[in-house]
Design a protein around this motif. Sequence first.
Motif, mmCIF file in Angstrom:
data_model
loop_
_atom_site.group_PDB
_atom_site.id
_atom_site.type_symbol
_atom_site.label_atom_id
_atom_site.label_comp_id
_atom_site.label_asym_id
_atom_site.label_seq_id
_atom_site.Cartn_x
_atom_site.Cartn_y
_atom_site.Cartn_z
ATOM 1 N N MET A 172 -19.207 45.298 -45.710
ATOM 2 C CA MET A 172 -19.429 44.299 -44.594
ATOM 3 C C MET A 172 -18.951 44.616 -43.359
ATOM 4 S SD MET A 172 -21.646 42.296 -46.345
ATOM 5 C CE MET A 172 -21.927 41.634 -47.946
ATOM 6 N N PHE A 173 -17.845 45.272 -43.328
ATOM 7 C CA PHE A 173 -17.262 45.427 -41.998
ATOM 8 C C PHE A 173 -18.360 46.081 -40.724
ATOM 9 C CE2 PHE A 173 -12.288 44.770 -42.808
ATOM 10 C CZ PHE A 173 -12.619 43.559 -42.962
ATOM 11 N N PRO A 174 -18.848 47.218 -41.339
ATOM 12 C CA PRO A 174 -19.813 47.837 -40.425
ATOM 13 C C PRO A 174 -20.689 46.744 -39.704
ATOM 14 C CG PRO A 174 -19.586 49.158 -42.077
ATOM 15 C CD PRO A 174 -18.817 47.835 -42.487
ATOM 16 N N SER A 175 -21.329 46.003 -40.394
ATOM 17 C CA SER A 175 -22.420 44.863 -40.055
ATOM 18 C C SER A 175 -21.637 43.786 -39.414
ATOM 19 C CB SER A 175 -23.344 44.403 -41.012
ATOM 20 O OG SER A 175 -22.707 43.867 -42.166
ATOM 21 N N VAL A 176 -20.375 43.339 -39.648
ATOM 22 C CA VAL A 176 -19.870 42.003 -39.174
ATOM 23 C C VAL A 176 -19.145 42.416 -37.874
ATOM 24 C CG1 VAL A 176 -17.469 42.204 -40.196
ATOM 25 C CG2 VAL A 176 -18.889 39.953 -39.794
ATOM 26 N N ALA A 177 -18.994 43.813 -37.623
ATOM 27 C CA ALA A 177 -18.116 44.182 -36.515
ATOM 28 C C ALA A 177 -18.309 43.741 -35.040
ATOM 29 C CB ALA A 177 -17.915 45.777 -36.346
ATOM 30 N N PRO A 178 -19.874 43.617 -35.056
ATOM 31 C CA PRO A 178 -20.194 43.154 -33.578
ATOM 32 C C PRO A 178 -19.912 41.705 -33.405
ATOM 33 C CG PRO A 178 -21.991 44.228 -34.631
ATOM 34 C CD PRO A 178 -20.899 44.300 -35.420
ATOM 35 N N THR A 179 -19.911 40.775 -34.627
ATOM 36 C CA THR A 179 -19.431 39.456 -34.460
ATOM 37 C C THR A 179 -17.942 39.237 -34.154
ATOM 38 O OG1 THR A 179 -21.244 38.760 -35.990
ATOM 39 C CG2 THR A 179 -19.163 37.190 -35.603
ATOM 40 N N VAL A 180 -17.258 40.086 -34.865
ATOM 41 C CA VAL A 180 -15.851 39.933 -34.284
ATOM 42 C C VAL A 180 -15.800 40.442 -33.180
ATOM 43 C CG1 VAL A 180 -13.632 40.915 -35.364
ATOM 44 C CG2 VAL A 180 -15.093 40.573 -37.028
ATOM 45 N N ALA A 181 -16.215 41.643 -32.812
ATOM 46 C CA ALA A 181 -15.952 41.772 -31.314
ATOM 47 C C ALA A 181 -16.264 40.650 -30.295
ATOM 48 C CB ALA A 181 -16.682 43.179 -30.903
ATOM 49 N N LEU A 182 -17.584 40.035 -30.535
ATOM 50 C CA LEU A 182 -18.079 39.007 -29.783
ATOM 51 C C LEU A 182 -17.083 37.895 -29.589
ATOM 52 C CD1 LEU A 182 -20.108 37.604 -27.799
ATOM 53 C CD2 LEU A 182 -21.025 36.717 -29.880
ATOM 54 N N TYR A 183 -16.471 37.551 -30.992
ATOM 55 C CA TYR A 183 -15.608 36.616 -31.091
ATOM 56 C C TYR A 183 -14.217 37.076 -30.173
ATOM 57 C CZ TYR A 183 -11.157 34.227 -32.860
ATOM 58 O OH TYR A 183 -10.016 33.563 -32.826
ATOM 59 N N SER A 184 -13.553 38.129 -30.297
ATOM 60 C CA SER A 184 -12.689 38.497 -29.475
ATOM 61 C C SER A 184 -12.882 38.696 -28.161
ATOM 62 C CB SER A 184 -12.290 40.327 -29.808
ATOM 63 O OG SER A 184 -11.384 40.848 -28.865
ATOM 64 N N HIS A 185 -14.006 38.725 -27.532
ATOM 65 C CA HIS A 185 -14.315 38.551 -25.969
ATOM 66 C C HIS A 185 -14.395 37.394 -25.446
ATOM 67 C CE1 HIS A 185 -16.442 39.170 -22.478
ATOM 68 N NE2 HIS A 185 -17.319 38.354 -22.686
ATOM 69 N N MET A 186 -14.557 36.128 -26.731
ATOM 70 C CA MET A 186 -14.820 34.753 -26.122
ATOM 71 C C MET A 186 -13.550 34.052 -26.537
ATOM 72 S SD MET A 186 -18.502 33.775 -28.343
ATOM 73 C CE MET A 186 -18.070 32.382 -27.816
ATOM 74 N N SER A 187 -12.581 34.980 -27.179
ATOM 75 C CA SER A 187 -11.079 34.193 -27.262
ATOM 76 C C SER A 187 -10.396 33.984 -26.181
ATOM 77 C CB SER A 187 -10.391 34.894 -28.569
ATOM 78 O OG SER A 187 -9.044 34.292 -28.535
ATOM 79 N N ARG A 188 -9.770 32.959 -26.008
ATOM 80 C CA ARG A 188 -9.069 32.455 -24.908
ATOM 81 C C ARG A 188 -7.567 33.306 -24.985
ATOM 82 N NH1 ARG A 188 -10.140 26.166 -24.142
ATOM 83 N NH2 ARG A 188 -12.518 26.202 -23.571
ATOM 84 N N GLU A 189 -7.277 33.215 -26.249
ATOM 85 C CA GLU A 189 -5.762 33.941 -26.301
ATOM 86 C C GLU A 189 -5.576 35.386 -26.086
ATOM 87 O OE1 GLU A 189 -6.489 32.517 -30.018
ATOM 88 O OE2 GLU A 189 -5.727 30.631 -29.940
ATOM 89 N N ARG A 190 -6.498 36.200 -26.432
ATOM 90 C CA ARG A 190 -6.663 37.502 -26.134
ATOM 91 C C ARG A 190 -5.603 38.098 -26.998
ATOM 92 N NH1 ARG A 190 -11.275 38.115 -23.999
ATOM 93 N NH2 ARG A 190 -11.807 37.024 -21.927
ATOM 94 N N SER A 191 -5.275 37.494 -27.964
ATOM 95 C CA SER A 191 -4.349 38.049 -29.073
ATOM 96 C C SER A 191 -5.106 39.231 -29.944
ATOM 97 C CB SER A 191 -3.788 36.962 -30.046
ATOM 98 O OG SER A 191 -2.991 37.585 -30.847
ATOM 99 N N PRO A 192 -4.356 40.415 -30.212
ATOM 100 C CA PRO A 192 -5.179 41.518 -30.933
ATOM 101 C C PRO A 192 -5.034 40.999 -32.405
ATOM 102 C CG PRO A 192 -2.748 42.075 -30.350
ATOM 103 C CD PRO A 192 -3.037 40.875 -29.465
ATOM 104 N N LEU A 193 -4.160 39.859 -32.773
ATOM 105 C CA LEU A 193 -4.075 39.521 -34.140
ATOM 106 C C LEU A 193 -5.410 38.543 -34.517
ATOM 107 C CD1 LEU A 193 -0.360 38.969 -34.771
ATOM 108 C CD2 LEU A 193 -1.708 40.706 -35.673
ATOM 109 N N SER A 194 -5.824 37.648 -33.411
ATOM 110 C CA SER A 194 -6.813 36.786 -33.922
ATOM 111 C C SER A 194 -8.190 37.532 -34.388
ATOM 112 C CB SER A 194 -7.213 35.978 -32.322
ATOM 113 O OG SER A 194 -6.293 35.262 -32.049
ATOM 114 N N PRO A 195 -8.632 38.511 -33.952
ATOM 115 C CA PRO A 195 -9.744 39.181 -34.385
ATOM 116 C C PRO A 195 -9.512 39.707 -35.796
ATOM 117 C CG PRO A 195 -9.816 39.854 -32.166
ATOM 118 C CD PRO A 195 -8.326 39.419 -32.647
ATOM 119 N N LEU A 196 -8.308 40.192 -36.212
ATOM 120 C CA LEU A 196 -7.837 40.391 -37.391
ATOM 121 C C LEU A 196 -7.774 39.459 -38.380
ATOM 122 C CD1 LEU A 196 -5.408 43.114 -36.670
ATOM 123 C CD2 LEU A 196 -7.699 43.438 -37.072
#
Length: 275
Positions: free
Chosen positions: A76-100
């Motif tokens: 699943m990670f290959p197909s969900v990676a774009p969603t996680v990247a978009l979440y990281s872009h939208m996150s206000r915290e910019r924490s590297p842990l939040s996407p993980l």
Amino acid sequence: MSASAHETAPGGAGLAPAFAAARTRLGLVALLLTLAGVGWWRTVEWMQGMDAGPWTGLGTLAWFLGIWVVMMAAMMFPSVAPTVALYSHMSRERSPLSPLIFSAGYLVTWGAVGASAFGIAFVGDRFGGDVLAWERAGRWVAGVTLLVAAIYELTPLKDVCLGKCRSPLGFLLGSWRDGPAGALQMGAKNGAWCVGCCWALMASLFALGVMSVIWMAVVAALIAIEKTLPWRRVAVYGTVTILLVLGVLLLAAPDAVPGLTIPGESPMQMGQMSS
């Protein structure tokens, strides 16, 4: 153009942060793809000699859940990676842990699916005996499972869930939660939409041999194609065709299914599964 010209150009001050954010997103996608690759490597190593065909035994709960979570990361990670990247872009915290954490929540949902599948298998074995043995109803149930999966591909529920997976912006905007707990909750909810999209394909994996790396790769490819191919209808109808063909072959001529292990021809040692 000199470096000082770059610094004083209109809007130049905003380029560096934008490039940094883009690099971060690319790094995150690369990390998820690397984790998927490690998952495939470990899965191939663990599953050697364990494929007993349709309705392969699941071993112990702890062993199965461990390998199931690794399988889900690989598939699943290959197909969900774009969603996680978009979440990281939208996150206000910019924490590297939040996407993980978001990704961990996604796996929690699929882990619950694995636990449910194990529970269903346990109850079935307890009260149904060997009803899913190949020489009894196993072949027919496997074939029907694939046909039902093909039908589900054409239902409105599948269409809605696939839409959420293919266009995650609306999902993220509509269910946004701040903080680590919010990231976990959003990841789990995204996983729930993914389950709605892919549960029938996962049932097909059990029907073909859940310990088969070949069929695991086939199902993972179908999931990735449906979620990422620009031609959505082509992807869905292609999946429907493949499931229908496999279902009919399982019912009529299972020996003609390439890569299928016919139960009884290559007996599996259950002791290996708990090692």
